[in-house]
Write a protein that holds these residues in place. Structure first.
Motif, PDB file in Angstrom:
ATOM      1  N   LEU A 151       0.830  -1.206   0.000  1.00  0.00           N
ATOM      2  CA  LEU A 151       0.000   0.000   0.000  1.00  0.00           C
ATOM      3  C   LEU A 151       0.865   1.257   0.000  1.00  0.00           C
ATOM      4  N   ALA A 152       2.032   1.176   0.653  1.00  0.00           N
ATOM      5  CA  ALA A 152       2.959   2.323   0.620  1.00  0.00           C
ATOM      6  C   ALA A 152       3.416   2.565  -0.819  1.00  0.00           C
ATOM      7  N   LEU A 153       3.712   1.464  -1.531  1.00  0.00           N
ATOM      8  CA  LEU A 153       4.117   1.568  -2.938  1.00  0.00           C
ATOM      9  C   LEU A 153       2.972   2.143  -3.780  1.00  0.00           C
ATOM     10  N   ALA A 154       1.769   1.631  -3.519  1.00  0.00           N
ATOM     11  CA  ALA A 154       0.590   2.101  -4.266  1.00  0.00           C
ATOM     12  C   ALA A 154       0.374   3.598  -4.030  1.00  0.00           C
ATOM     13  N   CYS A 155       0.568   4.051  -2.792  1.00  0.00           N
ATOM     14  CA  CYS A 155       0.391   5.486  -2.486  1.00  0.00           C
ATOM     15  C   CYS A 155       1.384   6.328  -3.284  1.00  0.00           C
ATOM     16  N   ALA A 156       2.635   5.850  -3.355  1.00  0.00           N
ATOM     17  CA  ALA A 156       3.670   6.600  -4.081  1.00  0.00           C
ATOM     18  C   ALA A 156       3.280   6.719  -5.557  1.00  0.00           C
ATOM     19  N   TYR A 157       2.793   5.608  -6.135  1.00  0.00           N
ATOM     20  CA  TYR A 157       2.440   5.656  -7.556  1.00  0.00           C
ATOM     21  C   TYR A 157       1.129   6.394  -7.807  1.00  0.00           C
ATOM     22  N   PHE A 158       0.253   6.381  -6.838  1.00  0.00           N
ATOM     23  CA  PHE A 158      -0.975   7.188  -6.985  1.00  0.00           C
ATOM     24  C   PHE A 158      -0.585   8.666  -7.061  1.00  0.00           C
ATOM     25  N   ALA A 159       0.371   9.064  -6.209  1.00  0.00           N
ATOM     26  CA  ALA A 159       0.835  10.454  -6.222  1.00  0.00           C
ATOM     27  C   ALA A 159       1.467  10.775  -7.573  1.00  0.00           C
ATOM     28  N   LEU A 160       2.213   9.823  -8.129  1.00  0.00           N
ATOM     29  CA  LEU A 160       2.856  10.046  -9.431  1.00  0.00           C
ATOM     30  C   LEU A 160       1.800  10.225 -10.535  1.00  0.00           C
ATOM     31  N   VAL A 161       0.777   9.360 -10.527  1.00  0.00           N
ATOM     32  CA  VAL A 161      -0.280   9.464 -11.544  1.00  0.00           C
ATOM     33  C   VAL A 161      -1.001  10.797 -11.394  1.00  0.00           C
ATOM     34  N   ALA A 162      -1.308  11.159 -10.156  1.00  0.00           N
ATOM     35  CA  ALA A 162      -2.032  12.408  -9.914  1.00  0.00           C
ATOM     36  C   ALA A 162      -1.225  13.612 -10.421  1.00  0.00           C
ATOM     37  N   ALA A 163       0.099  13.498 -10.318  1.00  0.00           N
ATOM     38  CA  ALA A 163       0.952  14.623 -10.705  1.00  0.00           C
ATOM     39  C   ALA A 163       1.217  14.663 -12.206  1.00  0.00           C
ATOM     40  N   THR A 164       1.124  13.512 -12.885  1.00  0.00           N
ATOM     41  CA  THR A 164       1.561  13.491 -14.293  1.00  0.00           C
ATOM     42  C   THR A 164       0.432  13.277 -15.303  1.00  0.00           C
ATOM     43  N   LEU A 165      -0.707  12.773 -14.890  1.00  0.00           N
ATOM     44  CA  LEU A 165      -1.788  12.504 -15.847  1.00  0.00           C
ATOM     45  C   LEU A 165      -3.060  13.237 -15.436  1.00  0.00           C
ATOM     46  N   ASP A 166      -3.843  13.547 -16.452  1.00  0.00           N
ATOM     47  CA  ASP A 166      -5.139  14.167 -16.169  1.00  0.00           C
ATOM     48  C   ASP A 166      -6.191  13.059 -16.237  1.00  0.00           C
ATOM     49  N   VAL A 167      -6.504  12.486 -15.104  1.00  0.00           N
ATOM     50  CA  VAL A 167      -7.395  11.324 -15.071  1.00  0.00           C
ATOM     51  C   VAL A 167      -8.796  11.782 -14.655  1.00  0.00           C
ATOM     52  N   PRO A 168      -9.808  11.438 -15.447  1.00  0.00           N
ATOM     53  CA  PRO A 168     -11.173  11.898 -15.098  1.00  0.00           C
ATOM     54  C   PRO A 168     -11.638  11.427 -13.711  1.00  0.00           C
ATOM     55  N   ARG A 169     -11.360  10.180 -13.362  1.00  0.00           N
ATOM     56  CA  ARG A 169     -11.800   9.679 -12.036  1.00  0.00           C
ATOM     57  C   ARG A 169     -10.561   9.250 -11.247  1.00  0.00           C
ATOM     58  N   LEU A 170      -9.920  10.223 -10.655  1.00  0.00           N
ATOM     59  CA  LEU A 170      -8.650   9.941  -9.955  1.00  0.00           C
ATOM     60  C   LEU A 170      -8.814   8.965  -8.783  1.00  0.00           C
ATOM     61  N   PRO A 171      -9.879   9.086  -7.962  1.00  0.00           N
ATOM     62  CA  PRO A 171      -9.997   8.126  -6.844  1.00  0.00           C
ATOM     63  C   PRO A 171     -10.049   6.672  -7.317  1.00  0.00           C
ATOM     64  N   ALA A 172     -10.542   6.471  -8.557  1.00  0.00           N
ATOM     65  CA  ALA A 172     -10.602   5.089  -9.071  1.00  0.00           C
ATOM     66  C   ALA A 172      -9.196   4.521  -9.272  1.00  0.00           C
ATOM     67  N   VAL A 173      -8.222   5.392  -9.513  1.00  0.00           N
ATOM     68  CA  VAL A 173      -6.834   4.917  -9.666  1.00  0.00           C
ATOM     69  C   VAL A 173      -6.330   4.395  -8.315  1.00  0.00           C
ATOM     70  N   ALA A 174      -6.693   5.117  -7.252  1.00  0.00           N
ATOM     71  CA  ALA A 174      -6.307   4.651  -5.901  1.00  0.00           C
ATOM     72  C   ALA A 174      -6.939   3.295  -5.625  1.00  0.00           C
ATOM     73  N   LEU A 175      -8.220   3.174  -6.012  1.00  0.00           N
ATOM     74  CA  LEU A 175      -8.923   1.898  -5.821  1.00  0.00           C
ATOM     75  C   LEU A 175      -8.241   0.792  -6.624  1.00  0.00           C
ATOM     76  N   LEU A 176      -7.880   1.100  -7.865  1.00  0.00           N
ATOM     77  CA  LEU A 176      -7.227   0.127  -8.741  1.00  0.00           C
ATOM     78  C   LEU A 176      -5.897  -0.355  -8.140  1.00  0.00           C
ATOM     79  N   LEU A 177      -5.081   0.595  -7.688  1.00  0.00           N
ATOM     80  CA  LEU A 177      -3.770   0.207  -7.142  1.00  0.00           C
ATOM     81  C   LEU A 177      -3.932  -0.556  -5.817  1.00  0.00           C
ATOM     82  N   GLY A 178      -4.866  -0.107  -4.987  1.00  0.00           N
ATOM     83  CA  GLY A 178      -5.092  -0.770  -3.697  1.00  0.00           C
ATOM     84  C   GLY A 178      -5.587  -2.197  -3.877  1.00  0.00           C
ATOM     85  N   THR A 179      -6.549  -2.396  -4.782  1.00  0.00           N
ATOM     86  CA  THR A 179      -7.082  -3.749  -4.996  1.00  0.00           C
ATOM     87  C   THR A 179      -6.002  -4.666  -5.581  1.00  0.00           C
TER      88      THR A 179
END
Lengths: 230, 275
Positions: free
Chosen positions: A94-122
């Motif tokens: 989950l620590a790794l997932a948090c780091a990559y969620f931050a990277l996605v949030a900073a580099t991509l314009d994702v319409p449903r950003l919380p879904a990326v957190a859900l995707l990485l967590g699952t």
């Protein structure tokens, strides 16, 4: 006891610094390779995170087997040993997932950003028991790592629309990635979560059962009292 | 003014490393330097190198402590009974009808050539391996030191003590305190920042042995635990075995060395069954 095992497993894992560096780099490589196609980049990133955590889990479980046997002999519950180690792996994942969620949030314009957190967590929650399961079926590191490699290659190459692909453990990543990026309804989210829940329960139960069978010591009766002598 | 001071400081340091409490180590070092001064000789000349003298001194102290108040040796109830125990791997018979009765307060040595099934027998007694036939009866409170991979290379001794202590329901501080005290009896003072992978082979085995006795079990099972020990540690180890015995534990030691066998209560010699 489970929490002590989790804390000590986490400490043990944190000392494998070079391995942890590669655990961090693997998803990054997957992400950067497909950065031109956003949904592919996110899906590849999730599979990279899953692969890294599953491999970490595989090596962690294989490496701890003899110590686990010894602890079981003196009275440790195989369930606590399994859960403790899984907690540590999920924590690291989950620590790794948090780091990559931050990277996605900073580099991509994702319409449903919380879904990326859900995707990485699952993905992390499925990967940890998946690695444990492989370690119990193939108790040697090389064989286990090759099996995971084959599984992940299949995961990347299989046509997701194919019925066969749904039998793969990380099929849910495609549905959840689609939900995060594309203007679709809740269908992919529901399907992805259902697949995730089924895979999580199946992998966890089989890994827990196999671990219990492997670590549970033989029940030995207490010595019968000697007959009194005159 | 500085007569023997450096040697004395080194002696005190080595004594502490060998498990002697700091105050006592300083007192012993002071006494040794004073004796050398009285004799009109340099301490190094009189006693030899500080490291070697510290080792001897620490061992003598432990031996004195062990014999100062010997416990009355009483044989207690049976803690391990093997009745016609056999083990087969497919067509190969490894153990053919092994019998043993071990009571609390007794030591049994399992000897035999390589491949005679010594480790297999110990694993059967531990419950790691299932016997193919016969009956194994064993007390539940057991300590177990396997020959290999009994410790995690990436954990420090204190983390091992915490982990094993947690299984026995001991608190964190108590586990570490008991572990360090037991390590001292083997002439070893664990350092807080060194993981098992960086310990010498002999010190790793001392950790292995300490972990097997953390909860004062009724039966201790040891598989050639002295590998990598130097001569002093080897003697300390056997002293420790007889201390456990005198304190009322049953001890089963797999060994291929025949020293000290006259001091044990049972010698179980295994032979290759196929021979």
């Amino acid at each position: 006891m489970t929490l002590t095992i989790a804390a000590i497993s986490l400490r043990e894992t944190s000392r494998r610094r070079v391995a942890l560096l590669f655990v961090f780099l693997l998803p990054l490589v997957f992400y950067l390779v497909r950065l031109d196609v956003h949904w592919q980049a996110i899906r590849f990133l999730a599979i990279g995170v899953g692969w890294a955590i599953a491999t970490l889990s595989l090596f962690s479980h294989v490496g701890a087997r003899r110590l686990g046997e010894r602890l079981s002999v003196i009275g440790a519950s195989p369930t606590s040993l399994f859960l403790g180690r899984q907690l540590a792996l999920v924590g690291a994942g989950l620590a790794l997932a948090c780091a990559y969620f931050a990277l996605v949030a900073a580099t991509l314009d994702v319409p449903r950003l919380p879904a990326v957190a859900l995707l990485l967590g699952t993905t992390v929650l499925v990967a940890a028991p998946l690695g444990a399961l492989v370690s119990l079926v193939l108790p040697r590191e090389l064989e286990g790592a090759l099996a995971l490699l084959s599984l992940m290659a299949l995961q990347l190459l299989a046509d997701p629309a194919d019925a066969f692909a749904k039998a793969l453990p990380m099929w849910s990543t495609r549905e959840l990635a689609a939900y995060a990026i594309e203007p679709v309804g809740a269908g992919p989210l529901r399907q992805g979560l259902l697949h995730f829940a089924g895979t999580l329960v199946l992998c966890s139960l089989i890994a827990w059962g196999a671990n219990r069978l492997r670590l549970r010591p033989v029940r030995l009766p207490e010595p019968a009292p000697e007959p009194a002598t005159r | 003014m500085t007569f023997g001071r450096e040697w004395g400081a080194r002696l005190a340091g080595h004594l502490v490393e060998a498990g002697v409490p700091e105050g006592e180590a300083r007192r012993l070092a002071g006494d040794s330097v004073a004796e050398a001064r009285e004799a009109g000789r340099e301490p190094a000349e009189l006693y030899g190198p500080a490291v070697a003298y510290a080792r001897e001194l620490a061992r003598t102290l432990r031996a004195v402590a062990a014999t100062a108040a010997p416990l009355a040796r009483a044989r207690g109830p049976v803690v391990l009974r093997l009745s016609r125990v056999t083990k087969r791997y497919r067509r190969r018979t490894v153990l053919g009808g092994v019998n043993l009765v071990l009571r609390a307060g007794e030591v049994a040595a399992v000897v035999g050539a390589n491949g005679s099934g010594k480790s297999t027998l110990l694993n059967i007694c531990a419950g790691v391996t299932r016997a193919s036939g016969g009956l194994v009866e064993r007390t539940a409170r057991v300590g177990y030191a396997p020959q290999q991979q009994g410790v995690s290379p990436l954990l420090t001794p204190a983390e091992h003590f915490r982990l094993f202590g947690a299984v026995h329901g001991m608190g964190r501080r108590r586990s570490v305190a008991v572990g360090e005290q037991l390590a001292g009896q083997l002439g070893w003072r664990p350092r807080a920042d060194v993981v098992a992978a960086h310990l010498s082979g002999g010190t790793r085995q001392k950790l292995n042995v300490v972990l097997s006795e953390l909860n004062r079990p009724d039966l201790i099972l040891l598989d050639e635990p002295y590998q990598g020990f130097d001569q002093t540690s080897y003697l300390d180890f056997w002293d420790q075995v007889f201390r456990w015995r005198d304190a009322g534990a049953g001890v089963l030691v797999v060994t291929h060395l025949l020293h000290d066998l006259e001091r044990v209560d049972h010698v179980l010699e295994l032979h290759r069954v196929d021979e």
